[in-house]
Scaffold this motif. Structure first.
Motif, PDB file in Angstrom:
ATOM      1  N   TYR A  33     -14.050   5.449   9.481  1.00 45.73           N
ATOM      2  CA  TYR A  33     -12.713   5.093   9.041  1.00 45.73           C
ATOM      3  C   TYR A  33     -12.770   3.621   8.633  1.00 45.73           C
ATOM      4  N   MET A  34     -12.035   3.270   7.582  1.00 40.62           N
ATOM      5  CA  MET A  34     -12.088   1.918   7.051  1.00 40.62           C
ATOM      6  C   MET A  34     -10.702   1.297   7.039  1.00 40.62           C
ATOM      7  N   GLY A  35     -10.684  -0.022   7.107  1.00 38.88           N
ATOM      8  CA  GLY A  35      -9.391  -0.689   7.085  1.00 38.88           C
ATOM      9  C   GLY A  35      -9.481  -2.099   6.539  1.00 38.88           C
ATOM     10  N   TRP A  36      -8.306  -2.642   6.256  1.00 37.19           N
ATOM     11  CA  TRP A  36      -8.177  -4.035   5.819  1.00 37.19           C
ATOM     12  C   TRP A  36      -7.163  -4.733   6.723  1.00 37.19           C
ATOM     13  N   PHE A  37      -7.514  -5.937   7.119  1.00 40.53           N
ATOM     14  CA  PHE A  37      -6.624  -6.813   7.871  1.00 40.53           C
ATOM     15  C   PHE A  37      -6.543  -8.139   7.129  1.00 40.53           C
ATOM     16  N   ARG A  38      -5.577  -8.946   7.503  1.00 37.72           N
ATOM     17  CA  ARG A  38      -5.486 -10.285   6.925  1.00 37.72           C
ATOM     18  C   ARG A  38      -5.009 -11.258   7.982  1.00 37.72           C
ATOM     19  N   GLN A  39      -5.372 -12.519   7.780  1.00 38.91           N
ATOM     20  CA  GLN A  39      -4.936 -13.571   8.699  1.00 38.91           C
ATOM     21  C   GLN A  39      -4.552 -14.787   7.890  1.00 38.91           C
ATOM     22  N   ALA A  40      -3.298 -15.157   7.988  1.00 41.05           N
ATOM     23  CA  ALA A  40      -2.790 -16.342   7.321  1.00 41.05           C
ATOM     24  C   ALA A  40      -2.925 -17.545   8.258  1.00 41.05           C
ATOM     25  N   GLU A  46      -3.289  -9.472  11.071  1.00 45.43           N
ATOM     26  CA  GLU A  46      -2.391  -8.328  10.979  1.00 45.43           C
ATOM     27  C   GLU A  46      -2.987  -7.216  10.135  1.00 45.43           C
ATOM     28  N   PHE A  47      -2.600  -6.005  10.475  1.00 45.62           N
ATOM     29  CA  PHE A  47      -3.049  -4.809   9.781  1.00 45.62           C
ATOM     30  C   PHE A  47      -2.457  -4.763   8.379  1.00 45.62           C
ATOM     31  N   VAL A  48      -3.274  -4.362   7.411  1.00 47.69           N
ATOM     32  CA  VAL A  48      -2.804  -4.212   6.036  1.00 47.69           C
ATOM     33  C   VAL A  48      -2.844  -2.742   5.614  1.00 47.69           C
ATOM     34  N   ALA A  49      -4.025  -2.132   5.728  1.00 44.40           N
ATOM     35  CA  ALA A  49      -4.172  -0.750   5.270  1.00 44.40           C
ATOM     36  C   ALA A  49      -5.403  -0.120   5.907  1.00 44.40           C
ATOM     37  N   ALA A  50      -5.426   1.217   5.911  1.00 44.84           N
ATOM     38  CA  ALA A  50      -6.577   1.947   6.429  1.00 44.84           C
ATOM     39  C   ALA A  50      -6.657   3.297   5.734  1.00 44.84           C
ATOM     40  N   LEU A  51      -7.838   3.888   5.784  1.00 45.31           N
ATOM     41  CA  LEU A  51      -7.973   5.226   5.210  1.00 45.31           C
ATOM     42  C   LEU A  51      -9.054   6.013   5.917  1.00 45.31           C
ATOM     43  N   VAL A  56      -8.240  10.599   1.601  1.00 46.71           N
ATOM     44  CA  VAL A  56      -6.967  11.294   1.402  1.00 46.71           C
ATOM     45  C   VAL A  56      -5.891  10.728   2.335  1.00 46.71           C
ATOM     46  N   SER A  57      -6.256  10.526   3.586  1.00 46.76           N
ATOM     47  CA  SER A  57      -5.305   9.967   4.560  1.00 46.76           C
ATOM     48  C   SER A  57      -5.306   8.451   4.448  1.00 46.76           C
ATOM     49  N   THR A  58      -4.141   7.891   4.167  1.00 50.70           N
ATOM     50  CA  THR A  58      -4.027   6.445   4.039  1.00 50.70           C
ATOM     51  C   THR A  58      -2.870   5.932   4.885  1.00 50.70           C
ATOM     52  N   TYR A  59      -2.976   4.699   5.292  1.00 47.34           N
ATOM     53  CA  TYR A  59      -1.975   4.066   6.148  1.00 47.34           C
ATOM     54  C   TYR A  59      -1.748   2.646   5.624  1.00 47.34           C
ATOM     55  N   TYR A  60      -0.487   2.226   5.603  1.00 47.33           N
ATOM     56  CA  TYR A  60      -0.153   0.900   5.078  1.00 47.33           C
ATOM     57  C   TYR A  60       0.841   0.192   5.989  1.00 47.33           C
ATOM     58  N   ALA A  61       0.705  -1.118   6.037  1.00 44.38           N
ATOM     59  CA  ALA A  61       1.729  -1.924   6.682  1.00 44.38           C
ATOM     60  C   ALA A  61       2.974  -1.909   5.793  1.00 44.38           C
ATOM     61  N   ASP A  62       4.129  -1.995   6.403  1.00 42.77           N
ATOM     62  CA  ASP A  62       5.371  -1.997   5.631  1.00 42.77           C
ATOM     63  C   ASP A  62       5.412  -3.147   4.633  1.00 42.77           C
ATOM     64  N   SER A  63       4.776  -4.247   4.982  1.00 41.62           N
ATOM     65  CA  SER A  63       4.826  -5.433   4.127  1.00 41.62           C
ATOM     66  C   SER A  63       4.086  -5.262   2.806  1.00 41.62           C
ATOM     67  N   ARG A  67       2.888  -1.746  -2.927  1.00 45.47           N
ATOM     68  CA  ARG A  67       2.222  -2.790  -3.722  1.00 45.47           C
ATOM     69  C   ARG A  67       0.708  -2.731  -3.611  1.00 45.47           C
ATOM     70  N   CYS A  68       0.199  -2.105  -2.583  1.00 44.15           N
ATOM     71  CA  CYS A  68      -1.240  -2.052  -2.363  1.00 44.15           C
ATOM     72  C   CYS A  68      -1.714  -0.604  -2.313  1.00 44.15           C
ATOM     73  N   THR A  69      -2.949  -0.417  -2.761  1.00 49.60           N
ATOM     74  CA  THR A  69      -3.581   0.894  -2.690  1.00 49.60           C
ATOM     75  C   THR A  69      -4.987   0.723  -2.145  1.00 49.60           C
ATOM     76  N   VAL A  70      -5.275   1.454  -1.080  1.00 53.59           N
ATOM     77  CA  VAL A  70      -6.612   1.421  -0.490  1.00 53.59           C
ATOM     78  C   VAL A  70      -7.352   2.685  -0.932  1.00 53.59           C
ATOM     79  N   SER A  71      -8.619   2.521  -1.278  1.00 55.15           N
ATOM     80  CA  SER A  71      -9.419   3.648  -1.735  1.00 55.15           C
ATOM     81  C   SER A  71     -10.875   3.429  -1.348  1.00 55.15           C
ATOM     82  N   ARG A  72     -11.669   4.456  -1.515  1.00 55.85           N
ATOM     83  CA  ARG A  72     -13.085   4.331  -1.165  1.00 55.85           C
ATOM     84  C   ARG A  72     -13.926   5.140  -2.128  1.00 55.85           C
TER      85      ARG A  72
END
Length: 123
Positions: A33-40, A46-51, A56-63, A67-72
């Motif tokens: 499983y893969m994901g993206w986080f960010r730190q300001a 904070e969590f950004v997205a995962a798949l 096929v299954s994707t997850y996104y932060a409300d923020s 606006r963002c699309t995660v793919s592999r």
């Protein structure tokens, strides 16, 4: 553990787009499983997205939802984060992460992390 290397960050004006890439080595990406986080600056990571394995299954932060699309691309051992309509508050270091369990990816407790790529959005 797989090794992860992010790229694609940079400086962009508000409203612009960037596509981040994360290349994995040392393992078969299709089993992670893969994901993206960010730190300001001054903020917690904070969590950004995962798949899921197939993408096929994707997850996104409300923020970033809408606006963002995660793919592999498992054949290329690469995960992408397409970011559109960027805002100054999206400015952060973006990290790629991988784990065998989606719960760990979404919680930010994955076993594998990249070194990060800087995204700066100017107003």
């Amino acid at each position: 553990q797989v090794q992860l290397v992010e790229s694609g960050g940079g400086l962009v004006q508000a409203g612009g787009s960037l596509r981040l890439s994360c290349v994995a080595s040392g393992g078969t990406l299709s089993t992670y499983y893969m994901g993206w986080f960010r730190q300001a600056p001054g903020k917690e990571r904070e969590f950004v997205a995962a798949l899921g394995w197939s993408g096929v299954s994707t997850y996104y932060a409300d923020s970033v939802k809408g606006r963002c699309t995660v793919s592999r691309d498992n054949a290329k051992n690469t995960v992408y984060l397409q970011m559109n309509s960027l805002k100054p508050e999206d400015t952060a270091i973006y990290y790629c992460t991988a784990d065998k369990l989606i719960s760990r990816v979404r919680a930010g407790t994955s076993g594998s992390w990249g070194q990060g790529t800087q995204v700066t959005v100017s107003s």
